[in-house]
Motif scaffolding. Structure first.
Motif, mmCIF file in Angstrom:
data_model
loop_
_atom_site.group_PDB
_atom_site.id
_atom_site.type_symbol
_atom_site.label_atom_id
_atom_site.label_comp_id
_atom_site.label_asym_id
_atom_site.label_seq_id
_atom_site.Cartn_x
_atom_site.Cartn_y
_atom_site.Cartn_z
ATOM 1 N N ALA A 102 -3.033 11.645 3.531
ATOM 2 C CA ALA A 102 -2.781 10.819 4.719
ATOM 3 C C ALA A 102 -4.043 10.095 5.181
ATOM 4 O O ALA A 102 -3.980 8.934 5.584
ATOM 5 C CB ALA A 102 -2.212 11.670 5.848
ATOM 6 N N ASP A 103 -5.176 10.769 5.111
ATOM 7 C CA ASP A 103 -6.423 10.132 5.554
ATOM 8 C C ASP A 103 -6.766 8.928 4.683
ATOM 9 O O ASP A 103 -7.168 7.880 5.191
ATOM 10 C CB ASP A 103 -7.572 11.142 5.541
ATOM 11 C CG ASP A 103 -7.406 12.218 6.601
ATOM 12 O OD1 ASP A 103 -6.995 11.883 7.738
ATOM 13 O OD2 ASP A 103 -7.685 13.392 6.300
ATOM 14 N N ILE A 122 0.845 -1.198 0.000
ATOM 15 C CA ILE A 122 0.000 0.000 0.000
ATOM 16 C C ILE A 122 0.880 1.248 0.000
ATOM 17 O O ILE A 122 0.643 2.189 -0.759
ATOM 18 C CB ILE A 122 -0.959 -0.001 1.200
ATOM 19 C CG1 ILE A 122 -1.897 -1.204 1.109
ATOM 20 C CG2 ILE A 122 -1.754 1.306 1.270
ATOM 21 C CD1 ILE A 122 -2.690 -1.467 2.375
ATOM 22 N N PHE A 123 1.906 1.254 0.838
ATOM 23 C CA PHE A 123 2.830 2.391 0.875
ATOM 24 C C PHE A 123 3.547 2.536 -0.471
ATOM 25 O O PHE A 123 3.688 3.639 -0.997
ATOM 26 C CB PHE A 123 3.853 2.223 2.001
ATOM 27 C CG PHE A 123 3.274 2.378 3.380
ATOM 28 C CD1 PHE A 123 3.029 3.628 3.911
ATOM 29 C CD2 PHE A 123 2.980 1.273 4.156
ATOM 30 C CE1 PHE A 123 2.498 3.784 5.193
ATOM 31 C CE2 PHE A 123 2.451 1.399 5.429
ATOM 32 C CZ PHE A 123 2.205 2.664 5.946
ATOM 33 N N ALA A 154 -7.991 -0.887 6.442
ATOM 34 C CA ALA A 154 -8.824 -1.873 5.748
ATOM 35 C C ALA A 154 -8.028 -3.146 5.458
ATOM 36 O O ALA A 154 -8.566 -4.256 5.560
ATOM 37 C CB ALA A 154 -9.362 -1.286 4.455
ATOM 38 N N ALA A 155 -6.757 -2.988 5.138
ATOM 39 C CA ALA A 155 -5.917 -4.144 4.809
ATOM 40 C C ALA A 155 -5.608 -5.008 6.028
ATOM 41 O O ALA A 155 -5.426 -6.213 5.892
ATOM 42 C CB ALA A 155 -4.616 -3.675 4.172
ATOM 43 N N VAL A 156 -5.556 -4.426 7.190
ATOM 44 C CA VAL A 156 -5.179 -5.201 8.387
ATOM 45 C C VAL A 156 -6.381 -5.792 9.117
ATOM 46 O O VAL A 156 -6.210 -6.543 10.063
ATOM 47 C CB VAL A 156 -4.304 -4.374 9.364
ATOM 48 C CG1 VAL A 156 -3.041 -3.921 8.683
ATOM 49 C CG2 VAL A 156 -5.065 -3.219 9.959
ATOM 50 N N LYS A 157 -7.573 -5.464 8.682
ATOM 51 C CA LYS A 157 -8.784 -6.005 9.347
ATOM 52 C C LYS A 157 -9.084 -7.398 8.867
ATOM 53 O O LYS A 157 -8.760 -7.854 7.844
ATOM 54 C CB LYS A 157 -9.963 -5.107 9.096
ATOM 55 C CG LYS A 157 -9.839 -3.834 9.910
ATOM 56 C CD LYS A 157 -11.071 -2.993 9.787
ATOM 57 C CE LYS A 157 -10.845 -1.773 10.683
ATOM 58 N NZ LYS A 157 -11.939 -0.902 10.736
ATOM 59 N N GLU A 175 -6.856 5.002 5.884
ATOM 60 C CA GLU A 175 -8.059 4.202 5.632
ATOM 61 C C GLU A 175 -7.712 2.903 4.897
ATOM 62 O O GLU A 175 -8.188 1.819 5.254
ATOM 63 C CB GLU A 175 -9.057 5.018 4.806
ATOM 64 C CG GLU A 175 -10.384 4.341 4.611
ATOM 65 C CD GLU A 175 -11.368 5.230 3.873
ATOM 66 O OE1 GLU A 175 -12.105 4.668 3.023
ATOM 67 O OE2 GLU A 175 -11.405 6.436 4.117
ATOM 68 N N ALA A 176 -6.854 2.999 3.891
ATOM 69 C CA ALA A 176 -6.456 1.817 3.116
ATOM 70 C C ALA A 176 -5.659 0.829 3.971
ATOM 71 O O ALA A 176 -5.869 -0.387 3.898
ATOM 72 C CB ALA A 176 -5.639 2.234 1.899
ATOM 73 N N VAL A 177 -4.765 1.339 4.790
ATOM 74 C CA VAL A 177 -3.952 0.477 5.644
ATOM 75 C C VAL A 177 -4.834 -0.231 6.676
ATOM 76 O O VAL A 177 -4.707 -1.433 6.903
ATOM 77 C CB VAL A 177 -2.810 1.275 6.312
ATOM 78 C CG1 VAL A 177 -2.111 0.458 7.389
ATOM 79 C CG2 VAL A 177 -1.807 1.740 5.264
#
Length: 64
Positions: free
Chosen positions: A52-53, A22-23, A61-64, A57-59
Motif C-alpha cells: 500500500a505504501d 497505476i492500479f 507522484a503521478a498526480v503532482k 507513493e506512485a499515485v
C-alpha cells in the motif's frame, strides 16, 4: 486532495482518472466494480497482495 492509504479508490479515480493505469499495473483489474470503488487503497492492497505504501507513493507522484 491528499492521497493516503485510507483514500477511497473511487474518489481517487474520480479526481485523477489518469491513475487508473497505476492500479491496473499491480493487478487491480476490478476498478469498475462498485465494491472496489468503495474500498480504501489499503484494503484493496491487502486483497491483491500489494504494498500500500508503494502504491500511494506512485499515485501521489503521478498526480503532482
Amino acid at each position: 486532495m491528499e492521497i493516503t492509504k485510507n483514500s477511497i479508490i473511487g474518489d481517487v479515480l474520480d479526481q485523477h482518472p489518469e491513475t487508473a493505469q497505476i492500479f491496473l499495473s499491480i493487478g487491480m483489474h476490478c476498478l469498475g466494480c462498485p465494491a472496489s470503488r468503495g474500498e480504501t487503497i489499503e484494503e484493496a492492497c491487502m486483497v491483491h497482495g500489494a504494498d500500500a505504501d508503494a502504491l500511494v507513493e506512485a499515485v501521489n507522484a503521478a498526480v503532482k
